[in-house]
Design a protein around this motif. Structure first.
Motif, PDB file in Angstrom:
ATOM      1  N   ARG A 180       0.826  -1.202   0.000  1.00  0.00           N
ATOM      2  CA  ARG A 180       0.000   0.000   0.000  1.00  0.00           C
ATOM      3  C   ARG A 180       0.862   1.255   0.000  1.00  0.00           C
ATOM      4  O   ARG A 180       0.400   2.340   0.394  1.00  0.00           O
ATOM      5  N   VAL A 181       2.109   1.108  -0.407  1.00  0.00           N
ATOM      6  CA  VAL A 181       3.048   2.230  -0.475  1.00  0.00           C
ATOM      7  C   VAL A 181       3.696   2.212  -1.860  1.00  0.00           C
ATOM      8  O   VAL A 181       3.624   1.210  -2.576  1.00  0.00           O
ATOM      9  N   PRO A 182       4.348   3.301  -2.263  1.00  0.00           N
ATOM     10  CA  PRO A 182       5.025   3.299  -3.567  1.00  0.00           C
ATOM     11  C   PRO A 182       6.072   2.190  -3.654  1.00  0.00           C
ATOM     12  O   PRO A 182       6.813   1.938  -2.704  1.00  0.00           O
ATOM     13  N   ILE A 183       6.125   1.540  -4.812  1.00  0.00           N
ATOM     14  CA  ILE A 183       7.085   0.456  -5.022  1.00  0.00           C
ATOM     15  C   ILE A 183       7.589   0.523  -6.461  1.00  0.00           C
ATOM     16  O   ILE A 183       6.819   0.779  -7.383  1.00  0.00           O
ATOM     17  N   ARG A 184       8.885   0.331  -6.622  1.00  0.00           N
ATOM     18  CA  ARG A 184       9.512   0.224  -7.932  1.00  0.00           C
ATOM     19  C   ARG A 184      10.427  -0.990  -7.923  1.00  0.00           C
ATOM     20  O   ARG A 184      11.114  -1.245  -6.929  1.00  0.00           O
ATOM     21  N   LEU A 185      10.426  -1.713  -9.027  1.00  0.00           N
ATOM     22  CA  LEU A 185      11.344  -2.827  -9.194  1.00  0.00           C
ATOM     23  C   LEU A 185      12.442  -2.410 -10.168  1.00  0.00           C
ATOM     24  O   LEU A 185      12.149  -1.982 -11.288  1.00  0.00           O
ATOM     25  N   TYR A 186      13.692  -2.529  -9.745  1.00  0.00           N
ATOM     26  CA  TYR A 186      14.826  -2.178 -10.595  1.00  0.00           C
ATOM     27  C   TYR A 186      15.454  -3.454 -11.161  1.00  0.00           C
ATOM     28  O   TYR A 186      15.625  -4.445 -10.446  1.00  0.00           O
ATOM     29  N   LYS A 187      15.813  -3.413 -12.445  1.00  0.00           N
ATOM     30  CA  LYS A 187      16.399  -4.589 -13.092  1.00  0.00           C
ATOM     31  C   LYS A 187      17.447  -4.142 -14.102  1.00  0.00           C
ATOM     32  O   LYS A 187      17.541  -2.959 -14.457  1.00  0.00           O
ATOM     33  N   VAL A 188      18.240  -5.099 -14.562  1.00  0.00           N
ATOM     34  CA  VAL A 188      19.063  -4.910 -15.752  1.00  0.00           C
ATOM     35  C   VAL A 188      18.666  -5.970 -16.767  1.00  0.00           C
ATOM     36  O   VAL A 188      18.396  -7.113 -16.402  1.00  0.00           O
ATOM     37  N   SER A 189      18.606  -5.589 -18.017  1.00  0.00           N
ATOM     38  CA  SER A 189      18.346  -6.574 -19.063  1.00  0.00           C
ATOM     39  C   SER A 189      19.551  -7.505 -19.179  1.00  0.00           C
ATOM     40  O   SER A 189      20.687  -7.119 -18.917  1.00  0.00           O
TER      41      SER A 189
ATOM     42  N   ARG B 155      19.896   5.228  -8.181  1.00  0.00           N
ATOM     43  CA  ARG B 155      18.517   5.587  -8.518  1.00  0.00           C
ATOM     44  C   ARG B 155      17.629   5.594  -7.286  1.00  0.00           C
ATOM     45  O   ARG B 155      16.762   6.452  -7.128  1.00  0.00           O
ATOM     46  N   ALA B 156      17.815   4.620  -6.396  1.00  0.00           N
ATOM     47  CA  ALA B 156      16.967   4.528  -5.202  1.00  0.00           C
ATOM     48  C   ALA B 156      17.173   5.720  -4.282  1.00  0.00           C
ATOM     49  O   ALA B 156      16.207   6.243  -3.710  1.00  0.00           O
ATOM     50  N   VAL B 157      18.422   6.167  -4.108  1.00  0.00           N
ATOM     51  CA  VAL B 157      18.659   7.282  -3.194  1.00  0.00           C
ATOM     52  C   VAL B 157      18.014   8.560  -3.732  1.00  0.00           C
ATOM     53  O   VAL B 157      17.486   9.374  -2.951  1.00  0.00           O
ATOM     54  N   ARG B 158      17.996   8.727  -5.053  1.00  0.00           N
ATOM     55  CA  ARG B 158      17.334   9.907  -5.611  1.00  0.00           C
ATOM     56  C   ARG B 158      15.821   9.824  -5.414  1.00  0.00           C
ATOM     57  O   ARG B 158      15.170  10.823  -5.069  1.00  0.00           O
ATOM     58  N   TRP B 159      15.264   8.626  -5.625  1.00  0.00           N
ATOM     59  CA  TRP B 159      13.811   8.472  -5.456  1.00  0.00           C
ATOM     60  C   TRP B 159      13.409   8.661  -3.994  1.00  0.00           C
ATOM     61  O   TRP B 159      12.462   9.393  -3.688  1.00  0.00           O
ATOM     62  N   PHE B 160      14.122   8.037  -3.096  1.00  0.00           N
ATOM     63  CA  PHE B 160      13.809   8.170  -1.677  1.00  0.00           C
ATOM     64  C   PHE B 160      13.930   9.626  -1.223  1.00  0.00           C
ATOM     65  O   PHE B 160      13.122  10.119  -0.425  1.00  0.00           O
TER      66      PHE B 160
END
Length: 362
Positions: free
Chosen positions: A294-303, A352-357
């Motif tokens: 119930r909170v923002p979530i992003r999944l990070y991946k590399v192809s 990327r996570a530190v910028r989003w947080f």
């Protein structure tokens, strides 16, 4: 370290220093927790605090990727790699809480690899230990916790977020979740990719060996290693993963391909999991299957991830979407670390996570 020293230290190993605003102080905490059978034990972890004037700090929990050698845990690793994510988040102004998990660092016993329940309790109890310790430095931790983690730690981050959302701690609450390059679906994605020889051959051997030896201790998969491992590896494989063998020595002690490693019984176990193994795989996959964030979530991946098959991220996204959760998947591009796209995801994903947080916390 000062802010200037922190930037130079992170950059020395290829980590992005753009988010650095403050110097940092690091602490190793040893704290009470429980083992896989809910018996009292201890674990260790890394706490990193920013050198700023803030008395109340928002918290990031970062859960690390696979380590098989006790000293390679974040609180005991002398290299930049192990501590860099925690330092990155603290230098941006957060309190960074980085558990070593059970059996790594200064924790007793053998690490129960890829065991989300104990990763969750070790992470939650590390948060509690950090909350108790922080006032000694004149700080307090706010309720909001941002959870992230890499590889093995991606599942652990989801497990912790689930526990916090369910109110398993009276103080902390999850604010956002950012798992990086996880192997969330061992049964449906990771094991099939390894059996199809789609991933890095040597790392497939290492992960298969770690999975079977660790889960045998927890779930009783075989009576003797020779049932599932070929000789000469059957005689040495459990020693390689008891926490006392450095990673490079462990790799040298294993064959180059899974065909040289496993017996027909070993292959059958992976192809058609049953009994306690199947039940454990179900529990492992519940980080994506059995709760509704119930909170923002992003999944990070590399192809073309050569270690944690990218299909893991796709399966997790689909599972969460079935529960009505819209989960953006962020492709981190072609960032490699030591020739590994998978390891490069930790470097790029942390940035990327530190910028989003930071944007969410503003």
């Amino acid at each position: 370290m000062t802010a200037q020293g922190t930037r130079a230290w992170l950059a020395s190993d290829g980590f992005d220093a753009k988010a650095v605003r403050h110097g940092v102080d690091t602490f190793r905490l040893i704290y009470r927790t429980v083992d896989t059978r809910n018996r009292p034990t201890t674990a260790s972890g890394l706490l990193v605090l920013p050198r700023n004037d803030a008395r109340r700090l928002r918290t990031v929990s970062y859960t690390h990727g696979t380590a098989s050698y006790k000293p390679d845990a974040p609180s005991t690793d002398p290299e930049v790699w192990g501590q860099a994510p925690g330092v990155t988040f603290a230098a941006a102004g957060f309190a960074a809480v980085v558990p070593d998990y059970l059996g790594l660092g200064l924790g007793p016993g053998v690490h129960p690899w890829k065991d989300v329940p104990s990763e969750t309790t070790a992470s939650l109890d590390m948060l509690r230990a950090a909350k108790q310790f922080a006032p000694r430095t004149g700080r307090t931790l706010e309720r909001q916790v941002f959870t992230t983690g890499f590889s093995q730690g991606a599942s652990a981050a989801l497990g912790l977020a689930r526990a916090l959302q369910e109110g398993q701690d009276p103080w902390f609450r999850v604010r956002a979740v950012a798992p990086i390059a996880g192997a969330y679906d061992f049964k449906g994605a990771q094991i099939p990719a390894m059996l199809r020889r789609e991933l890095h051959p040597k790392m497939t051997v290492a992960y298969t060996s770690y999975l079977l030896t660790s889960w045998n201790r927890q779930h009783g998969l075989y009576k003797t290693p020779a049932e599932v491992f070929q000789e000469p590896y059957a005689s040495r494989v459990e020693k390689l993963f008891d926490g006392t063998t450095p990673g490079q020595e462990m790799l040298k002690g294993l064959p180059d391909t899974i065909d040289e490693l496993l017996t027909p019984r070993g292959f059958e176990l992976l192809r058609k999991p049953g009994g306690s193994f199947a039940r454990a795989l179900t529990v492992d996959g519940e980080v994506c299957e059995a709760w509704t964030p119930r909170v923002p979530i992003r999944l990070y991946k590399v192809s073309r991830d050569e270690q944690a098959g990218t299909l893991n991220t796709g399966h997790c996204r689909i599972a969460l979407s079935r529960r009505g959760v819209d989960v953006p998947v962020v492709d981190l591009g072609d960032h490699a670390y030591g020739g590994s796209r998978h390891l490069g995801a930790n470097v790029a994903g942390t940035a990327r996570a530190v910028r989003w947080f930071s944007a969410l916390a503003a």
